[in-house]
Motif scaffolding. Structure first.
Motif, PDB file in Angstrom:
ATOM      1  N   ALA A   1       0.850  -1.196   0.000  1.00 11.84           N
ATOM      2  CA  ALA A   1       0.000   0.000   0.000  1.00 11.84           C
ATOM      3  C   ALA A   1       0.881   1.240   0.000  1.00 11.84           C
ATOM      4  CB  ALA A   1      -0.903   0.005   1.231  1.00 11.84           C
ATOM      5  N   PRO A   2       0.340   2.363  -0.488  1.00 14.40           N
ATOM      6  CA  PRO A   2       1.107   3.616  -0.400  1.00 14.40           C
ATOM      7  C   PRO A   2       1.360   3.975   1.057  1.00 14.40           C
ATOM      8  CG  PRO A   2      -0.838   3.877  -1.806  1.00 14.40           C
ATOM      9  CD  PRO A   2      -0.955   2.552  -1.137  1.00 14.40           C
ATOM     10  N   LEU A   3       2.551   4.468   1.327  1.00 15.63           N
ATOM     11  CA  LEU A   3       2.898   4.910   2.683  1.00 15.63           C
ATOM     12  C   LEU A   3       3.907   6.039   2.539  1.00 15.63           C
ATOM     13  CD1 LEU A   3       2.447   4.352   5.731  1.00 15.63           C
ATOM     14  CD2 LEU A   3       4.533   2.977   5.645  1.00 15.63           C
ATOM     15  N   ALA A   4       3.431   7.269   2.645  1.00 13.89           N
ATOM     16  CA  ALA A   4       4.282   8.432   2.411  1.00 13.89           C
ATOM     17  C   ALA A   4       5.335   8.624   3.499  1.00 13.89           C
ATOM     18  CB  ALA A   4       3.427   9.692   2.294  1.00 13.89           C
ATOM     19  N   ASP A   5       4.995   8.331   4.741  1.00 15.59           N
ATOM     20  CA  ASP A   5       5.910   8.581   5.854  1.00 15.59           C
ATOM     21  C   ASP A   5       6.646   7.296   6.237  1.00 15.59           C
ATOM     22  OD1 ASP A   5       7.276   9.401   8.080  1.00 15.59           O
ATOM     23  OD2 ASP A   5       5.494   9.939   9.248  1.00 15.59           O
ATOM     24  N   PRO A   6       7.938   7.199   5.915  1.00 13.56           N
ATOM     25  CA  PRO A   6       8.691   5.985   6.263  1.00 13.56           C
ATOM     26  C   PRO A   6       8.708   5.696   7.765  1.00 13.56           C
ATOM     27  CG  PRO A   6       9.984   7.402   4.812  1.00 13.56           C
ATOM     28  CD  PRO A   6       8.763   8.169   5.206  1.00 13.56           C
ATOM     29  N   ALA A   7       8.505   6.706   8.585  1.00 15.05           N
ATOM     30  CA  ALA A   7       8.494   6.495  10.038  1.00 15.05           C
ATOM     31  C   ALA A   7       7.311   5.639  10.471  1.00 15.05           C
ATOM     32  CB  ALA A   7       8.469   7.846  10.754  1.00 15.05           C
ATOM     33  N   ALA A   8       6.296   5.510   9.627  1.00 15.61           N
ATOM     34  CA  ALA A   8       5.110   4.715   9.964  1.00 15.61           C
ATOM     35  C   ALA A   8       5.314   3.219   9.730  1.00 15.61           C
ATOM     36  CB  ALA A   8       3.911   5.211   9.165  1.00 15.61           C
ATOM     37  N   VAL A   9       6.472   2.819   9.214  1.00 17.87           N
ATOM     38  CA  VAL A   9       6.732   1.393   8.948  1.00 17.87           C
ATOM     39  C   VAL A   9       6.634   0.570  10.228  1.00 17.87           C
ATOM     40  CG1 VAL A   9       8.502  -0.261   8.211  1.00 17.87           C
ATOM     41  CG2 VAL A   9       8.065   1.772   6.857  1.00 17.87           C
ATOM     42  N   ASP A  10       7.128   1.102  11.332  1.00 18.90           N
ATOM     43  CA  ASP A  10       7.057   0.357  12.603  1.00 18.90           C
ATOM     44  C   ASP A  10       5.610   0.047  12.980  1.00 18.90           C
ATOM     45  OD1 ASP A  10       9.798   0.100  13.164  1.00 18.90           O
ATOM     46  OD2 ASP A  10       9.867   2.075  14.103  1.00 18.90           O
ATOM     47  N   ALA A  11       4.725   1.022  12.833  1.00 23.90           N
ATOM     48  CA  ALA A  11       3.313   0.809  13.175  1.00 23.90           C
ATOM     49  C   ALA A  11       2.674  -0.223  12.250  1.00 23.90           C
ATOM     50  CB  ALA A  11       2.554   2.126  13.103  1.00 23.90           C
ATOM     51  N   VAL A  12       2.968  -0.125  10.956  1.00 28.04           N
ATOM     52  CA  VAL A  12       2.419  -1.093  10.003  1.00 28.04           C
ATOM     53  C   VAL A  12       2.926  -2.496  10.336  1.00 28.04           C
ATOM     54  CG1 VAL A  12       2.395  -1.807   7.573  1.00 28.04           C
ATOM     55  CG2 VAL A  12       2.135   0.606   8.161  1.00 28.04           C
ATOM     56  N   HIS A  13       4.203  -2.622  10.663  1.00 31.49           N
ATOM     57  CA  HIS A  13       4.772  -3.934  11.001  1.00 31.49           C
ATOM     58  C   HIS A  13       4.112  -4.511  12.252  1.00 31.49           C
ATOM     59  CE1 HIS A  13       7.735  -7.116  11.090  1.00 31.49           C
ATOM     60  NE2 HIS A  13       7.996  -6.836  12.354  1.00 31.49           N
ATOM     61  N   THR A  14       3.923  -3.673  13.254  1.00 34.57           N
ATOM     62  CA  THR A  14       3.287  -4.135  14.497  1.00 34.57           C
ATOM     63  C   THR A  14       1.871  -4.647  14.228  1.00 34.57           C
ATOM     64  OG1 THR A  14       4.610  -2.606  15.811  1.00 34.57           O
ATOM     65  CG2 THR A  14       2.585  -3.424  16.818  1.00 34.57           C
ATOM     66  N   ILE A  15       1.116  -3.915  13.409  1.00 39.45           N
ATOM     67  CA  ILE A  15      -0.255  -4.336  13.075  1.00 39.45           C
ATOM     68  C   ILE A  15      -0.241  -5.644  12.279  1.00 39.45           C
ATOM     69  CG2 ILE A  15      -2.283  -3.733  11.695  1.00 39.45           C
ATOM     70  CD1 ILE A  15      -1.690  -0.784  12.525  1.00 39.45           C
ATOM     71  N   ALA A  16       0.685  -5.747  11.292  1.00 37.41           N
ATOM     72  CA  ALA A  16       0.757  -6.965  10.470  1.00 37.41           C
ATOM     73  C   ALA A  16       1.111  -8.185  11.317  1.00 37.41           C
ATOM     74  CB  ALA A  16       1.777  -6.781   9.351  1.00 37.41           C
ATOM     75  N   VAL A  17       2.043  -8.036  12.246  1.00 34.30           N
ATOM     76  CA  VAL A  17       2.387  -9.149  13.135  1.00 34.30           C
ATOM     77  C   VAL A  17       1.166  -9.532  13.964  1.00 34.30           C
ATOM     78  CG1 VAL A  17       3.777  -9.826  15.144  1.00 34.30           C
ATOM     79  CG2 VAL A  17       4.869  -8.646  13.226  1.00 34.30           C
ATOM     80  N   GLY A  18       0.462  -8.533  14.487  1.00 36.19           N
ATOM     81  CA  GLY A  18      -0.743  -8.818  15.284  1.00 36.19           C
ATOM     82  C   GLY A  18      -1.812  -9.550  14.501  1.00 36.19           C
ATOM     83  N   LEU A  19      -1.959  -9.253  13.219  1.00 37.07           N
ATOM     84  CA  LEU A  19      -2.971  -9.906  12.401  1.00 37.07           C
ATOM     85  C   LEU A  19      -2.557 -11.301  11.922  1.00 37.07           C
ATOM     86  CD1 LEU A  19      -4.058  -6.862  10.211  1.00 37.07           C
ATOM     87  CD2 LEU A  19      -5.415  -7.985  11.998  1.00 37.07           C
ATOM     88  N   LEU A  20      -1.279 -11.461  11.607  1.00 35.66           N
ATOM     89  CA  LEU A  20      -0.840 -12.734  10.983  1.00 35.66           C
ATOM     90  C   LEU A  20      -0.285 -13.753  11.959  1.00 35.66           C
ATOM     91  CD1 LEU A  20       0.823 -11.263   7.766  1.00 35.66           C
ATOM     92  CD2 LEU A  20      -1.462 -12.286   8.007  1.00 35.66           C
ATOM     93  N   ASN A  21       0.174 -13.323  13.123  1.00 35.31           N
ATOM     94  CA  ASN A  21       0.751 -14.264  14.090  1.00 35.31           C
ATOM     95  C   ASN A  21      -0.347 -14.867  14.940  1.00 35.31           C
ATOM     96  OD1 ASN A  21       2.741 -15.659  15.520  1.00 35.31           O
ATOM     97  ND2 ASN A  21       2.900 -14.043  17.056  1.00 35.31           N
ATOM     98  N   ARG A  22      -0.657 -16.153  14.712  1.00 33.92           N
ATOM     99  CA  ARG A  22      -1.721 -16.847  15.436  1.00 33.92           C
ATOM    100  C   ARG A  22      -1.198 -18.199  15.936  1.00 33.92           C
ATOM    101  NH1 ARG A  22      -4.144 -12.833  16.538  1.00 33.92           N
ATOM    102  NH2 ARG A  22      -5.472 -11.763  15.072  1.00 33.92           N
ATOM    103  N   PRO A  23      -0.276 -18.184  16.913  1.00 34.21           N
ATOM    104  CA  PRO A  23       0.281 -19.441  17.402  1.00 34.21           C
ATOM    105  C   PRO A  23      -0.744 -20.337  18.084  1.00 34.21           C
ATOM    106  CG  PRO A  23       1.030 -17.619  18.774  1.00 34.21           C
ATOM    107  CD  PRO A  23       0.271 -17.034  17.612  1.00 34.21           C
ATOM    108  N   GLU A  24      -1.830 -19.751  18.578  1.00 39.51           N
ATOM    109  CA  GLU A  24      -2.860 -20.531  19.248  1.00 39.51           C
ATOM    110  C   GLU A  24      -3.957 -20.964  18.285  1.00 39.51           C
ATOM    111  OE1 GLU A  24      -2.442 -21.300  22.510  1.00 39.51           O
ATOM    112  OE2 GLU A  24      -0.594 -20.151  22.440  1.00 39.51           O
ATOM    113  N   GLY A  25      -3.863 -20.521  17.049  1.00 44.41           N
ATOM    114  CA  GLY A  25      -4.870 -20.913  16.061  1.00 44.41           C
ATOM    115  C   GLY A  25      -5.922 -19.915  15.821  1.00 44.41           C
TER     116      GLY A  25
END
Length: 157
Positions: A133-157
Protein backbone atom coordinates in the motif's frame (compact mmCIF):
# COMPACT_ATOMS: atom_id res chain seq x y z
CA UNK A 1 45.19 20.18 -30.98
CA UNK A 2 46.79 23.25 -32.49
CA UNK A 3 49.63 25.43 -31.34
CA UNK A 4 50.02 26.80 -27.87
CA UNK A 5 52.25 29.62 -26.70
CA UNK A 6 55.03 28.64 -24.36
CA UNK A 7 55.63 31.24 -21.70
CA UNK A 8 58.51 31.76 -19.40
CA UNK A 9 58.74 33.36 -15.96
CA UNK A 10 56.28 36.17 -15.40
CA UNK A 11 54.07 35.15 -18.31
CA UNK A 12 56.32 36.61 -21.00
CA UNK A 13 56.58 34.67 -24.24
CA UNK A 14 59.52 32.29 -24.32
CA UNK A 15 61.72 31.85 -27.37
CA UNK A 16 60.49 29.36 -29.99
CA UNK A 17 60.95 25.96 -28.42
CA UNK A 18 59.07 22.92 -27.21
CA UNK A 19 58.28 22.59 -23.48
CA UNK A 20 60.35 19.97 -21.72
CA UNK A 21 58.78 16.74 -20.47
CA UNK A 22 60.33 16.87 -17.00
CA UNK A 23 58.51 19.86 -15.58
CA UNK A 24 61.67 21.92 -15.24
CA UNK A 25 60.03 24.85 -17.06
CA UNK A 26 57.47 25.13 -14.28
CA UNK A 27 60.12 24.80 -11.59
CA UNK A 28 62.33 27.39 -13.30
CA UNK A 29 59.47 29.85 -13.41
CA UNK A 30 59.47 29.90 -9.60
CA UNK A 31 55.72 30.53 -9.45
CA UNK A 32 54.61 29.60 -5.94
CA UNK A 33 51.18 31.22 -6.14
CA UNK A 34 49.41 28.11 -7.43
CA UNK A 35 47.22 26.59 -4.73
CA UNK A 36 45.82 23.52 -6.45
CA UNK A 37 46.13 21.25 -9.42
CA UNK A 38 46.44 23.05 -12.75
CA UNK A 39 45.15 20.11 -14.75
CA UNK A 40 41.98 18.11 -15.05
CA UNK A 41 43.67 14.89 -13.98
CA UNK A 42 46.06 14.88 -16.93
CA UNK A 43 49.71 15.82 -16.97
CA UNK A 44 52.25 16.24 -19.73
CA UNK A 45 55.26 15.85 -17.46
CA UNK A 46 54.54 12.27 -16.33
CA UNK A 47 54.04 13.22 -12.69
CA UNK A 48 50.87 12.13 -10.93
CA UNK A 49 48.59 15.03 -10.00
CA UNK A 50 48.04 15.75 -6.34
CA UNK A 51 44.88 14.16 -4.90
CA UNK A 52 41.96 16.56 -4.95
CA UNK A 53 38.85 16.61 -2.79
CA UNK A 54 35.81 16.34 -5.06
CA UNK A 55 33.18 15.95 -2.37
CA UNK A 56 29.83 17.18 -3.57
CA UNK A 57 30.63 16.34 -7.18
CA UNK A 58 27.58 14.08 -7.28
CA UNK A 59 29.45 10.79 -7.22
CA UNK A 60 30.72 8.44 -4.56
CA UNK A 61 32.73 5.31 -5.12
CA UNK A 62 31.26 3.80 -1.97
CA UNK A 63 27.64 4.62 -2.70
CA UNK A 64 25.04 1.93 -2.84
CA UNK A 65 23.11 2.05 -6.13
CA UNK A 66 19.81 3.77 -5.65
CA UNK A 67 20.87 5.16 -2.30
CA UNK A 68 21.67 8.71 -1.26
CA UNK A 69 25.31 9.81 -1.19
CA UNK A 70 27.23 8.29 1.68
CA UNK A 71 25.95 4.77 1.06
CA UNK A 72 23.09 4.96 3.50
CA UNK A 73 20.10 2.81 2.62
CA UNK A 74 17.14 4.58 1.02
CA UNK A 75 14.43 4.64 3.65
CA UNK A 76 14.22 2.71 6.90
CA UNK A 77 15.57 -0.82 7.11
CA UNK A 78 13.12 -3.71 6.74
CA UNK A 79 11.48 -4.98 9.93
CA UNK A 80 11.23 -8.73 10.49
CA UNK A 81 9.48 -10.99 13.00
CA UNK A 82 8.99 -14.73 13.31
CA UNK A 83 5.30 -15.64 13.26
CA UNK A 84 3.10 -18.73 13.19
CA UNK A 85 0.39 -18.57 10.54
CA UNK A 86 -3.15 -18.95 11.81
CA UNK A 87 -5.82 -21.28 10.38
CA UNK A 88 -5.78 -20.99 6.59
CA UNK A 89 -2.19 -19.70 6.54
CA UNK A 90 -1.01 -16.57 4.73
CA UNK A 91 -1.95 -16.04 1.08
CA UNK A 92 0.96 -15.07 -1.20
CA UNK A 93 1.05 -13.87 -4.80
CA UNK A 94 3.69 -16.37 -5.92
CA UNK A 95 2.82 -19.72 -4.31
CA UNK A 96 -0.62 -19.36 -2.77
CA UNK A 97 -1.10 -20.24 0.89
CA UNK A 98 1.89 -20.76 3.17
CA UNK A 99 1.46 -22.23 6.64
CA UNK A 100 3.48 -23.01 9.75
CA UNK A 101 6.52 -21.19 11.10
CA UNK A 102 7.17 -18.11 8.96
CA UNK A 103 9.21 -14.92 9.00
CA UNK A 104 7.34 -11.71 8.17
CA UNK A 105 9.25 -8.79 6.63
CA UNK A 106 7.83 -5.27 6.33
CA UNK A 107 9.77 -3.01 3.97
CA UNK A 108 9.38 0.53 2.65
CA UNK A 109 10.58 1.68 -0.78
CA UNK A 110 9.46 4.26 -3.32
CA UNK A 111 6.62 5.51 -1.11
CA UNK A 112 5.10 2.04 -0.60
CA UNK A 113 5.07 -0.45 2.25
CA UNK A 114 5.22 -4.13 1.31
CA UNK A 115 4.74 -7.27 3.41
CA UNK A 116 6.63 -10.44 2.51
CA UNK A 117 6.84 -13.85 4.17
CA UNK A 118 9.18 -16.79 3.96
CA UNK A 119 9.26 -20.19 5.56
CA UNK A 120 11.46 -19.75 8.62
CA UNK A 121 15.15 -19.90 7.65
CA UNK A 122 14.36 -20.37 3.92
CA UNK A 123 15.85 -18.27 1.12
CA UNK A 124 12.74 -17.36 -0.88
CA UNK A 125 10.49 -14.46 0.03
CA UNK A 126 6.85 -14.23 -1.13
CA UNK A 127 4.70 -11.10 -1.41
CA UNK A 128 1.67 -11.25 0.90
CA UNK A 129 -1.46 -10.92 -1.24
CA UNK A 130 -2.90 -7.45 -0.61
CA UNK A 131 0.14 -6.62 1.51
CA UNK A 132 1.32 -3.54 -0.39
CA UNK A 133 0.00 0.00 0.00
CA UNK A 134 1.11 3.62 -0.40
CA UNK A 135 2.90 4.91 2.68
CA UNK A 136 4.28 8.43 2.41
CA UNK A 137 5.91 8.58 5.85
CA UNK A 138 8.69 5.99 6.26
CA UNK A 139 8.49 6.50 10.04
CA UNK A 140 5.11 4.71 9.96
CA UNK A 141 6.73 1.39 8.95
CA UNK A 142 7.06 0.36 12.60
CA UNK A 143 3.31 0.81 13.17
CA UNK A 144 2.42 -1.09 10.00
CA UNK A 145 4.77 -3.93 11.00
CA UNK A 146 3.29 -4.14 14.50
CA UNK A 147 -0.25 -4.34 13.08
CA UNK A 148 0.76 -6.96 10.47
CA UNK A 149 2.39 -9.15 13.13
CA UNK A 150 -0.74 -8.82 15.28
CA UNK A 151 -2.97 -9.91 12.40
CA UNK A 152 -0.84 -12.73 10.98
CA UNK A 153 0.75 -14.26 14.09
CA UNK A 154 -1.72 -16.85 15.44
CA UNK A 155 0.28 -19.44 17.40
CA UNK A 156 -2.86 -20.53 19.25
CA UNK A 157 -4.87 -20.91 16.06
Amino acid sequence: MGEQAVTGAGGTPAPERTPDATGEDAAAAGDTTATGPASAGMTADGRQPEPADVSGAGMSADAVPGAPAGGAPAGPPARTADITAGPGGVMTDEVGVVTGELTLRTEHADGRVTLRVQYKDADEWYAVTGGSAPLADPAAVDAVHTIAVGLLNRPEG
